[in-house]
Design a protein around this motif. Structure first.
Motif, short mmCIF file in Angstrom:
data_model
loop_
_atom_site.label_atom_id
_atom_site.label_comp_id
_atom_site.label_asym_id
_atom_site.label_seq_id
_atom_site.Cartn_x
_atom_site.Cartn_y
_atom_site.Cartn_z
N ILE A 224 43.57 -36.12 11.42
CA ILE A 224 44.37 -35.89 12.52
C ILE A 224 45.69 -35.20 12.71
O ILE A 224 45.93 -35.05 13.64
N GLU A 225 46.31 -36.04 11.90
CA GLU A 225 48.17 -34.99 11.70
C GLU A 225 47.31 -33.56 11.28
O GLU A 225 46.73 -33.91 9.89
N ALA A 226 48.49 -32.71 11.59
CA ALA A 226 48.56 -32.03 10.76
C ALA A 226 49.54 -31.84 10.07
O ALA A 226 50.91 -31.17 9.54
N MET A 227 49.23 -32.37 8.82
CA MET A 227 50.07 -32.25 7.42
C MET A 227 48.83 -31.36 6.51
O MET A 227 48.26 -30.65 6.30
N GLU A 228 49.98 -30.57 6.06
CA GLU A 228 50.17 -29.69 4.74
C GLU A 228 50.63 -29.94 3.35
O GLU A 228 51.60 -30.97 3.41
N LEU A 229 49.94 -29.53 2.66
CA LEU A 229 50.27 -30.11 0.76
C LEU A 229 50.67 -28.92 0.04
O LEU A 229 49.89 -27.80 0.09
N SER A 230 52.18 -29.26 -0.38
CA SER A 230 52.50 -27.73 -1.42
C SER A 230 51.92 -27.99 -2.49
O SER A 230 51.49 -26.94 -2.77
N ASN A 231 51.64 -29.69 -2.66
CA ASN A 231 50.49 -29.50 -4.45
C ASN A 231 50.10 -30.54 -4.27
O ASN A 231 50.36 -31.40 -3.34
N GLY A 232 48.68 -30.93 -5.41
CA GLY A 232 48.01 -31.66 -4.91
C GLY A 232 47.22 -32.22 -4.29
O GLY A 232 46.67 -30.69 -3.36
N ARG A 233 46.67 -33.18 -3.91
CA ARG A 233 45.98 -33.50 -2.96
C ARG A 233 46.39 -35.15 -1.91
O ARG A 233 47.02 -35.51 -2.59
N PHE A 234 45.20 -35.46 -0.90
CA PHE A 234 45.47 -36.33 -0.03
C PHE A 234 44.63 -36.93 -0.47
O PHE A 234 43.30 -36.83 -1.59
N PHE A 235 44.81 -38.71 -0.40
CA PHE A 235 43.71 -39.51 -1.37
C PHE A 235 42.24 -39.44 -0.36
O PHE A 235 42.37 -39.59 0.84
N ASN A 236 41.52 -39.68 -0.52
CA ASN A 236 39.77 -39.86 -0.48
C ASN A 236 40.11 -41.11 0.16
O ASN A 236 40.25 -42.00 -0.02
N GLU A 237 38.32 -40.85 0.43
CA GLU A 237 38.39 -42.22 0.85
C GLU A 237 37.76 -43.67 0.18
O GLU A 237 37.84 -44.52 0.45
#
Length: 417
Positions: free
Chosen positions: A140-153
């Motif tokens: 939903i939010e336009a986030m970008e990661l410089s390293n790693g990942r976001f948490f999954n479901e």
């Protein structure tokens, strides 16, 4: 066409001569136009810059995003005592909407948890804004990661002790080191860093994501529970592209009324906050600021217009003999009229360009002292400034130009001798 180009050239020469031969008089006369254009464009540039900054601050969320809460983003007729009795959004309601809204591209649940200190070994960063959300929030939010990942479901549902750091928090705790896989202390719990957000820079609307950290909502629920007044739950929804927006809102309201058992005719005990409504509110405010600025600047332009008219009346008087000679040699009234009108417009545009130059200088200086806030002098504003200057010159010069065009050639030559 060639004759008008010649008239324009001669008018430009006369205007420049007026500037050279009567510097003080011309300067004082053009000062009103310069100040007026400076005021108008400065206001437009400042409001445009403010609007751009505010919209940039909320641009992370799509304009169609909807946020369900027991609070309203905008003024409401619902009394405060009644709003305070509204129940919070629940995790079960989030799951229900996720199942029953086919037109939703993503549905996320979030908690407004207290800011906290994050500790890594002997280094501590205090006052970190913690975002407790489900995994869909990344969509939903336009986030970008410089390293790693976001948490999954899976990590989201289980409330895994994982964390995403903003770039400022990462720099404070780890410097140039890679934080992925490192353990931190948050709310007395051990959490593992799995991602770092791209640097965003400071925002006019408050702290940016650089000073934030994100954890799974269920991780925060285990710590804080769901007691009313402790955390402030919200459900964030993003519709699919090309979905009928009004119908999407109506479906959300109906689903929430069904799940909460609200009877027909009874008022909602929740608020459907639309980001679109907030941006419309911003447009309304900036529009009002523009109008106020234009009204105030109009007085300066009025003074500037009288100044241009004064220059042109003096110019007509000084060149009466020349006008008589031109007319005796066959110059038509519209030729004389065009000559003086062009001269008035050129003088006004020169004053306007000086005003635009001053705005450009001020915007450069102001940007140096306001950090990440950037003043923008757009090409459109430059066009508006030039156009307004030309119109002021045209209006101010029309009476002197008409008076010059109607001079009798014999009387003009005799008067000028």
């Amino acid at each position: 066409m060639l004759i008008y180009l010649r008239v324009l050239r001669e008018s430009f020469i006369f205007a420049i001569n007026a500037l050279k031969n009567n510097k003080l008089r011309t300067f004082l006369s053009l000062l009103g136009v310069t100040i007026g254009i400076f005021s108008i464009i400065a206001v437009l540039a400042a409001v445009d810059s403010l609007k751009k900054e505010i919209e940039g601050s909320i641009s992370a969320l799509d304009n169609s995003t909807v946020i369900l809460m027991r609070f309203s983003f905008s003024p409401t007729d619902v009394p405060r005592w009644k709003r305070e009795q509204f129940p919070d959004m629940s995790y079960e309601e989030y799951q229900h909407l996720k199942r029953t809204l086919p037109d939703a591209e993503a549905v996320s649940f979030g908690l407004g948890v207290p800011s906290a200190s994050i500790k890594y070994q002997e280094v501590t960063t205090a006052g970190v804004d913690i975002g407790a959300v489900t995994s869909e929030y990344y969509d939903i939010e336009a986030m970008e990661l410089s390293n790693g990942r976001f948490f999954n479901e899976s990590e989201s549902v289980s409330g895994a002790p994982v964390i995403i750091l903003g770039s400022e928090i990462k720099d404070n705790l780890f410097g140039d080191s890679n934080p992925i896989g490192k353990e931190l202390r948050l709310y007395g719990q051990r959490v593992t860093v799995i991602g770092v957000l791209e640097k965003q820079g400071q925002s006019l609307m408050g702290s940016s994501r650089d000073g934030q950290a994100f954890v799974p909502a269920n991780f925060a629920r285990r710590i804080f529970g769901t007691k009313k007044g402790t955390v402030y739950p919200q459900i964030v929804l993003k519709p699919k592209p090309d979905v009928d927006y009004d119908e999407f809102i109506a479906t959300i309201e109906q689903q929430m009324r069904n799940v909460r058992g609200i009877k027909p005719g009874d008022d909602n005990n929740f608020f459907v906050n639309q980001i679109k409504g907030f941006t419309d509110f911003i447009d309304n405010i900036t529009g009002q600021l523009n109008v106020i600025g234009l009204v105030i600047s109009g007085f300066s332009l009025l003074v500037g217009g009288f100044g241009i008219a004064n220059i042109m009346f003096v110019s007509v008087k000084e060149r009466t003999n020349l006008i008589g000679i031109q007319k005796s040699l066959g110059a038509k009234n519209k030729f004389i009229l065009s000559q003086f009108l062009f001269e008035a417009v050129i003088l006004a545009v020169i004053g306007g360009l000086v005003g635009l130059f001053l705005v450009w200088i001020v915007s450069l200086v102001a940007s140096q002292f306001t950090g990440d806030f950037e003043f923008v002098l757009s090409p459109f504003n430059i066009f508006i400034g030039t156009l307004v200057s030309a119109i002021i010159g045209l209006i101010s010069g029309i009476i002197p130009a008409i008076s010059a065009s109607k001079l009798d050639p014999v009387e003009a030559i005799r008067t000028g001798m």
